[in-house]
Design an enzyme around this catalytic site. Sequence first.
Site, PDB file in Angstrom:
ATOM      1  N   ASP A  98       0.911  -1.145   0.000  1.00 44.42           N
ATOM      2  CA  ASP A  98       0.000   0.000   0.000  1.00 44.42           C
ATOM      3  C   ASP A  98       0.950   1.193   0.000  1.00 44.42           C
ATOM      4  OD1 ASP A  98      -1.402   2.323   0.870  1.00 44.42           O
ATOM      5  OD2 ASP A  98      -3.030   1.015   1.493  1.00 44.42           O
ATOM      6  N   HIS A  99       1.084   1.853  -1.140  1.00 44.61           N
ATOM      7  CA  HIS A  99       2.178   2.815  -1.244  1.00 44.61           C
ATOM      8  C   HIS A  99       2.024   3.991  -0.279  1.00 44.61           C
ATOM      9  CE1 HIS A  99      -0.472   5.033  -4.044  1.00 44.61           C
ATOM     10  NE2 HIS A  99       0.285   6.080  -3.830  1.00 44.61           N
ATOM     11  N   HIS A 134      -5.766   2.906   1.294  1.00 45.32           N
ATOM     12  CA  HIS A 134      -4.961   4.036   1.771  1.00 45.32           C
ATOM     13  C   HIS A 134      -5.575   4.737   2.993  1.00 45.32           C
ATOM     14  CE1 HIS A 134      -2.995   3.204  -1.918  1.00 45.32           C
ATOM     15  NE2 HIS A 134      -3.701   3.987  -2.706  1.00 45.32           N
TER      16      HIS A 134
HETATM   17  C1  BG6 Z   1      -3.738   4.762  -6.273  1.00 46.79           C
HETATM   18  C2  BG6 Z   1      -5.142   4.885  -6.824  1.00 46.79           C
HETATM   19  O1  BG6 Z   1      -3.657   3.677  -5.401  1.00 46.79           O
HETATM   20  O2  BG6 Z   1      -3.416   5.959  -5.575  1.00 46.79           O
HETATM   21  C3  BG6 Z   1      -5.249   6.100  -7.730  1.00 46.79           C
HETATM   22  O3  BG6 Z   1      -5.448   3.700  -7.559  1.00 46.79           O
HETATM   23  C4  BG6 Z   1      -4.786   7.342  -7.006  1.00 46.79           C
HETATM   24  O4  BG6 Z   1      -6.594   6.259  -8.185  1.00 46.79           O
HETATM   25  C5  BG6 Z   1      -3.415   7.123  -6.386  1.00 46.79           C
HETATM   26  O5  BG6 Z   1      -4.727   8.394  -7.951  1.00 46.79           O
HETATM   27  C6  BG6 Z   1      -3.035   8.288  -5.508  1.00 46.79           C
HETATM   28  O6  BG6 Z   1      -1.696   8.141  -5.103  1.00 46.79           O
HETATM   29  P1  BG6 Z   1      -0.804   9.410  -4.730  1.00 46.79           P
HETATM   30  O7  BG6 Z   1       0.466   8.816  -4.219  1.00 46.79           O
HETATM   31  O8  BG6 Z   1      -0.617  10.188  -6.001  1.00 46.79           O
HETATM   32  O9  BG6 Z   1      -1.569  10.171  -3.709  1.00 46.79           O
END
Ligand code: BG6
Length: 493
Positions: free
Chosen positions: A178-179, A241
């Site tokens: 989960d980044h 997230h």
């Molecule tokens: C991803 C979603 O996991 O996270 C995307 O699938 C979203 O829809 C993205 O745009 C947002 O990531 P960050 O790091 O740009 O906030």
Amino acid sequence: MSVQAKPVEVFDLVIFGGTGDLAMRKLLPALFHRFADGQIPDDSRIIGVAREEIDSDEYAKRVKDAIKQAAGDNKDLAKQVDPFLKLVGYHPLDATVDKGWNEFAEDLSDAKRIRIFYLSTSPSIFVDLCERLRQHNLHCGRSRVVIEKPIGKNLESAQRINDAVGAVFDESQIFRIDHYLGKETVQNLLALRFGNALFEPLWNSAHIDHVQITVAETLGVGTRGSYYDTAGALRDMVQNHLLQLLCMVAMEPPASLDADAVRDEKLKVLRSLTPIDNENAGKLTVRGQYRAGATRDGAAPGYLEDLGDDHSNTETFVALKTEVANWRWAGVPFYLRTGKRLPERVSEIVVSFRCIPHSIFENGSGPIAANKLVLRLQPDEGVKLWVMSKYPGPGGLRLQRVALDMSFAEAFGVQQPDAYERLLLDVVRGNLTLFMRRDEVEAAWSWIDPILNAWQTSSEGPKSYVAGTWGPSASVALIERDGRTWHDDEDEQ
Ligand code: BG6
């Protein structure tokens, strides 16, 4: 003082879906940055795998384009591009066809090396891929597998994916990414809560009035419409997230940073969330879908135009209110909201403290606002603590709120690394702390499924909102009904 990052052990990293968007936009640039920083040994290998019949030279050319963009006009980084490309190779493979798998297995036969399989493909081929890895005995020894979201569309499909991957790999080898957990400010939440004596005594319902978590994006769904329309904001952002952020705020102090110690505590939070179902979804959730409008970048099309369809019930915005029903948090609302095509790209966690019990200041000194701790995940990562202070000069004791403001970029003088940089190296190190365990993913789905079900059985669809605004007005009402408002940094000044 900057701290030199330690190099990791030599590894072979295979990216299934190696020609795809995630690989080119995130994974390879992240690996490149870590390489340029001296953390990746020269004899490590990064092997792209996809169905496309191209050779390693053609693949290296594509990787070069991707990482040149990441290097920008930084001359030191540009010098590292060619040495990095020496690590890169490619195998054309199809999970459903035998061709090429023997050669691929042969190439990875050194079982003493750490082997990482990054499944950056559609989950529909996870089973075939894992089965191939087992057939060729690549799943054992020091192998690890990384899986990306979406891990299912609901509890049942998540269990199917987890069963399939779990039939080949042991849980200790599975890295569910989960980044958001790799973002610096999220890790800083651990540092802030458990590396300071200041916050933890106040971190409970006696002192905290409510918590807000906002993840706002200005972009629409772009070219991802075909995936997004089957998901929607609740599955795409909240299930993973936002709930992970909530867990980091609400969990009890783990006994250590050991992966299971942290994940046990997060799991307890997920299991303590008050259920939202047919009975209360109408009151506790708001879903929206953007229609044409304008953002800072100019005119913006509506979701249906982005999708190229004339009807969809998919939500591009969610706001909801929940509670963590345990001793520490009972009675403290957690307001969550996320959406696409909102006015700003901002992700932040706002912890609002209770008002002071009694004011000794005269009426003319202005209202005494409650303290707020704002953790800004992006952009401009940092922490702000809003406190009341005396306005300088004579004229009585006039109070004004002011922020103790710490920007990470200024405080440490370093550029914030992308979340994937940290997470990919954690996979090499075998550190599972920032990855989701099976039971966490499934607990999150168990809480999400009844909301999805309530929406599906409701006669109302998502409420429309104009692109470039903060979602449907009902999301403002959701929090204002409780006598609170969504945090806006500019309003605080
Ligand atoms: C991803 C979603 O996991 O996270 C995307 O699938 C979203 O829809 C993205 O745009 C947002 O990531 P960050 O790091 O740009 O906030």
